[in-house]
Design an enzyme around this catalytic site. Structure first.
Site, PDB file in Angstrom:
ATOM      1  N   ASN A 161       0.548  -1.699   0.185  1.00  0.00           N
ATOM      2  CA  ASN A 161      -0.478  -0.061  -0.209  1.00  0.00           C
ATOM      3  C   ASN A 161       0.673   1.326  -0.231  1.00  0.00           C
ATOM      4  O   ASN A 161       1.103   2.028   0.178  1.00  0.00           O
ATOM      5  CB  ASN A 161      -0.850   0.123   1.462  1.00  0.00           C
ATOM      6  CG  ASN A 161      -2.027   0.673   1.335  1.00  0.00           C
ATOM      7  OD1 ASN A 161      -2.227   1.137   0.254  1.00  0.00           O
ATOM      8  ND2 ASN A 161      -2.471   1.627   2.256  1.00  0.00           N
ATOM      9  N   ASP A 206       7.698  -8.419   3.310  1.00  0.00           N
ATOM     10  CA  ASP A 206       6.455  -8.078   3.912  1.00  0.00           C
ATOM     11  C   ASP A 206       7.190  -8.450   5.212  1.00  0.00           C
ATOM     12  O   ASP A 206       8.325  -9.998   5.154  1.00  0.00           O
ATOM     13  CB  ASP A 206       5.847  -9.226   3.174  1.00  0.00           C
ATOM     14  CG  ASP A 206       4.528  -9.544   3.355  1.00  0.00           C
ATOM     15  OD1 ASP A 206       4.569  -8.875   5.125  1.00  0.00           O
ATOM     16  OD2 ASP A 206       3.627 -10.067   3.207  1.00  0.00           O
ATOM     17  N   SER A 215      -4.593   2.044  17.781  1.00  0.00           N
ATOM     18  CA  SER A 215      -5.872   3.412  17.068  1.00  0.00           C
ATOM     19  C   SER A 215      -6.603   3.365  18.057  1.00  0.00           C
ATOM     20  O   SER A 215      -7.499   2.525  18.910  1.00  0.00           O
ATOM     21  CB  SER A 215      -6.631   2.167  16.084  1.00  0.00           C
ATOM     22  OG  SER A 215      -7.674   2.998  15.455  1.00  0.00           O
ATOM     23  N   TYR A 273     -10.542  -4.981  12.275  1.00  0.00           N
ATOM     24  CA  TYR A 273      -9.634  -4.043  11.626  1.00  0.00           C
ATOM     25  C   TYR A 273      -8.742  -3.120  13.077  1.00  0.00           C
ATOM     26  O   TYR A 273      -8.097  -3.868  13.772  1.00  0.00           O
ATOM     27  CB  TYR A 273      -9.132  -2.543  10.809  1.00  0.00           C
ATOM     28  CG  TYR A 273      -8.215  -1.763  11.162  1.00  0.00           C
ATOM     29  CD1 TYR A 273      -7.015  -1.679  10.865  1.00  0.00           C
ATOM     30  CD2 TYR A 273      -8.674  -0.038  11.929  1.00  0.00           C
ATOM     31  CE1 TYR A 273      -6.426  -0.735  11.351  1.00  0.00           C
ATOM     32  CE2 TYR A 273      -8.298   0.709  11.935  1.00  0.00           C
ATOM     33  CZ  TYR A 273      -6.611   0.144  12.062  1.00  0.00           C
ATOM     34  OH  TYR A 273      -5.849   1.381  11.939  1.00  0.00           O
ATOM     35  N   LYS A 297      -5.994  -4.063  16.151  1.00  0.00           N
ATOM     36  CA  LYS A 297      -5.145  -3.548  17.148  1.00  0.00           C
ATOM     37  C   LYS A 297      -5.511  -3.903  18.668  1.00  0.00           C
ATOM     38  O   LYS A 297      -4.383  -4.103  19.354  1.00  0.00           O
ATOM     39  CB  LYS A 297      -5.810  -2.169  17.378  1.00  0.00           C
ATOM     40  CG  LYS A 297      -5.217  -2.115  15.743  1.00  0.00           C
ATOM     41  CD  LYS A 297      -4.341  -1.479  15.516  1.00  0.00           C
ATOM     42  CE  LYS A 297      -3.705  -0.541  14.095  1.00  0.00           C
ATOM     43  NZ  LYS A 297      -2.278  -1.075  13.496  1.00  0.00           N
ATOM     44  N   TYR A 318      -3.294   6.226  17.978  1.00  0.00           N
ATOM     45  CA  TYR A 318      -4.254   7.019  17.004  1.00  0.00           C
ATOM     46  C   TYR A 318      -5.651   7.391  16.165  1.00  0.00           C
ATOM     47  O   TYR A 318      -6.052   6.396  16.677  1.00  0.00           O
ATOM     48  CB  TYR A 318      -2.737   7.177  15.397  1.00  0.00           C
ATOM     49  CG  TYR A 318      -2.289   6.813  15.530  1.00  0.00           C
ATOM     50  CD1 TYR A 318      -0.827   7.243  16.216  1.00  0.00           C
ATOM     51  CD2 TYR A 318      -2.023   6.199  13.961  1.00  0.00           C
ATOM     52  CE1 TYR A 318       0.392   6.731  15.672  1.00  0.00           C
ATOM     53  CE2 TYR A 318      -0.200   5.630  14.015  1.00  0.00           C
ATOM     54  CZ  TYR A 318       0.178   5.493  15.121  1.00  0.00           C
ATOM     55  OH  TYR A 318       1.891   5.279  14.821  1.00  0.00           O
ATOM     56  N   ASN A 376      -7.437  10.621  13.478  1.00  0.00           N
ATOM     57  CA  ASN A 376      -7.760  10.365  12.424  1.00  0.00           C
ATOM     58  C   ASN A 376      -6.331  11.493  11.784  1.00  0.00           C
ATOM     59  O   ASN A 376      -6.837  12.283  12.100  1.00  0.00           O
ATOM     60  CB  ASN A 376      -9.179  10.945  12.078  1.00  0.00           C
ATOM     61  CG  ASN A 376     -10.451   9.885  12.537  1.00  0.00           C
ATOM     62  OD1 ASN A 376     -10.563   9.602  13.909  1.00  0.00           O
ATOM     63  ND2 ASN A 376     -10.982   9.115  11.885  1.00  0.00           N
ATOM     64  N   LEU A 410     -11.833  10.429   4.756  1.00  0.00           N
ATOM     65  CA  LEU A 410     -12.686  11.478   4.088  1.00  0.00           C
ATOM     66  C   LEU A 410     -11.937  11.876   3.533  1.00  0.00           C
ATOM     67  O   LEU A 410     -11.722  12.739   2.388  1.00  0.00           O
ATOM     68  CB  LEU A 410     -13.457  11.382   5.330  1.00  0.00           C
ATOM     69  CG  LEU A 410     -13.784  13.021   5.566  1.00  0.00           C
ATOM     70  CD1 LEU A 410     -14.780  12.541   4.590  1.00  0.00           C
ATOM     71  CD2 LEU A 410     -14.108  13.752   6.455  1.00  0.00           C
ATOM     72  N   ASP A 442     -18.781   1.992  11.783  1.00  0.00           N
ATOM     73  CA  ASP A 442     -18.678   3.427  12.538  1.00  0.00           C
ATOM     74  C   ASP A 442     -18.917   3.480  13.175  1.00  0.00           C
ATOM     75  O   ASP A 442     -19.515   3.600  13.617  1.00  0.00           O
ATOM     76  CB  ASP A 442     -18.675   3.798  11.445  1.00  0.00           C
ATOM     77  CG  ASP A 442     -18.318   4.583  10.072  1.00  0.00           C
ATOM     78  OD1 ASP A 442     -17.021   3.561  10.546  1.00  0.00           O
ATOM     79  OD2 ASP A 442     -18.427   5.402   9.310  1.00  0.00           O
TER      80      ASP A 442
END
Length: 338
Positions: free
Chosen positions: A36, A59, A125, A150, A154, A178, A180, A201, A296
């Site tokens: 990515n 990797d 996160s 995801y 974490k 973290y 955003n 976003l 969300d």
């Protein structure tokens, strides 16, 4: 502490952190499988800093190849960014997310143990808090079941690292939660450069602004928030990168296991961010309201007092700064980093 292994070091946050490390006299060693990220990021890091860091295309789920990096370098600390990170995608690809994210973390801590590396910063996160019982979130709030795979990776890695620390209290481990990350390097040379249609976003808004995408989809306008759209803690990626350097300095004091929220401490709705982008860049962003997105939460922002108290770190940049930098990057790189 000098040589810092940065996994995922050509990614959005990783590359900014590499720059921050170089600016403070550290020697980052980058490992990235380019899943990515793009190799051209390495050239741009060199253009910005006039230093070309050592780079391995590996990797980190591959233990044998990753071990060679530990054999070839005296590593003083690891900053572990590498991992899959799209919330929405994780709902549809849970096996891939669990395998990649857990395996990479396990390989890193196993090799740290084998080669006597005592310092680790883990890129965690705010998703570990699940659906917040209250905001702003503080580091002592319960880590609960995350709302997507995801986030759950974490949560699991944090648990693994806590157990690893219990087994070896000579380690120094920082879990950085973290919120955003947004924005881009002020030069316009580095920024968030997703493959295909952006999941996040601000890259989406930026691509709408240059006409690459037709209009923004806002997922849900019926949340219990000031304008019905989700509230997030948007932090400039340069601030976030500087938070890692401040954390490395903390690890030099042998603090053991420490946890910090890295955010601004302020909540901003999705539509507030869109309007800030319009105002900062003098553009109009057409948008449509779409159904809520699975995974969300309504409101999520941080209390970052602990990071200020213990690291001397706090966010310096505003939402407007981040919007200007993101748009500058997008205009300079309409088709991404080439």
């Amino acid at each position: 502490m000098k040589n810092i292994l940065v996994t995922g070091g050509l990614g959005f946050i990783g590359s900014e952190t590499v720059i921050a490390l170089l600016e403070k006299g550290y020697q980052p060693i980058i490992v990235d499988d380019l899943y990515n990220a793009k190799l051209a990021v390495l050239d741009r890091i060199e253009t910005i800093t006039h230093v070309r860091p050592k780079f391995y295309e590996v990797d980190v789920t591959d233990q044998a190849k990753t071990e060679k990096i530990f054999q070839e370098n005296q590593i003083d600390a690891v900053i572990h960014f590498a991992g899959y990170k799209a919330v929405g995608e994780s709902v549809y690809k849970p096996i891939e997310y669990y395998r990649n994210n857990l395996d990479s973390a396990l390989v890193i801590v196993d090799l740290m143990r084998k080669y006597g590396v005592k310092n680790l910063i883990f890129s965690s996160s705010a998703t570990v808090y699940g659906v917040p019982e209250r905001v702003p979130l503080v580091e002592t709030d319960p880590v609960s079941e995350a709302t997507n795979p995801y986030g759950e990776t974490k949560v699991m890695i944090e648990r693994i690292l806590k157990d690893v620390y219990k087994a070896d209290p000579t380690l120094n481990i920082a879990l950085l939660r973290y919120f955003n990350p947004i924005g881009a390097h002020p030069s316009g040379l580095l920024g968030e450069d997703p493959n295909g249609i952006p999941n996040n976003l601000l890259p989406y808004v930026s691509q709408v602004a240059i006409g690459k995408l037709k209009c923004l989809k806002v997922f849900g306008n019926d949340y219990p928030t000031p304008d019905g759209t989700g509230v997030r803690d948007f932090i400039h990626v340069v601030d976030l990168a500087e938070g890692h350097v401040a954390t490395l300095k903390k690890l030099e004091q042998n603090p053991g296991l420490v946890i910090y929220n890295l955010g601004t401490g302020k909540g901003t709705t999705v539509l507030e961010l869109v309007h800030a982008f319009e105002e900062a860049n003098h553009v109009k962003i057409p948008y449509v309201i779409a159904p809520r997105r699975e995974g969300d939460v309504a409101v999520n922002y941080a209390n970052c007092d602990k990071a200020y108290r213990e690291l001397g770190w706090k966010a310096r940049f505003t939402i407007a700064d981040a919007c200007r930098d993101a748009y500058h990057f997008q205009k300079m790189n309409p088709n991404g980093i080439q």
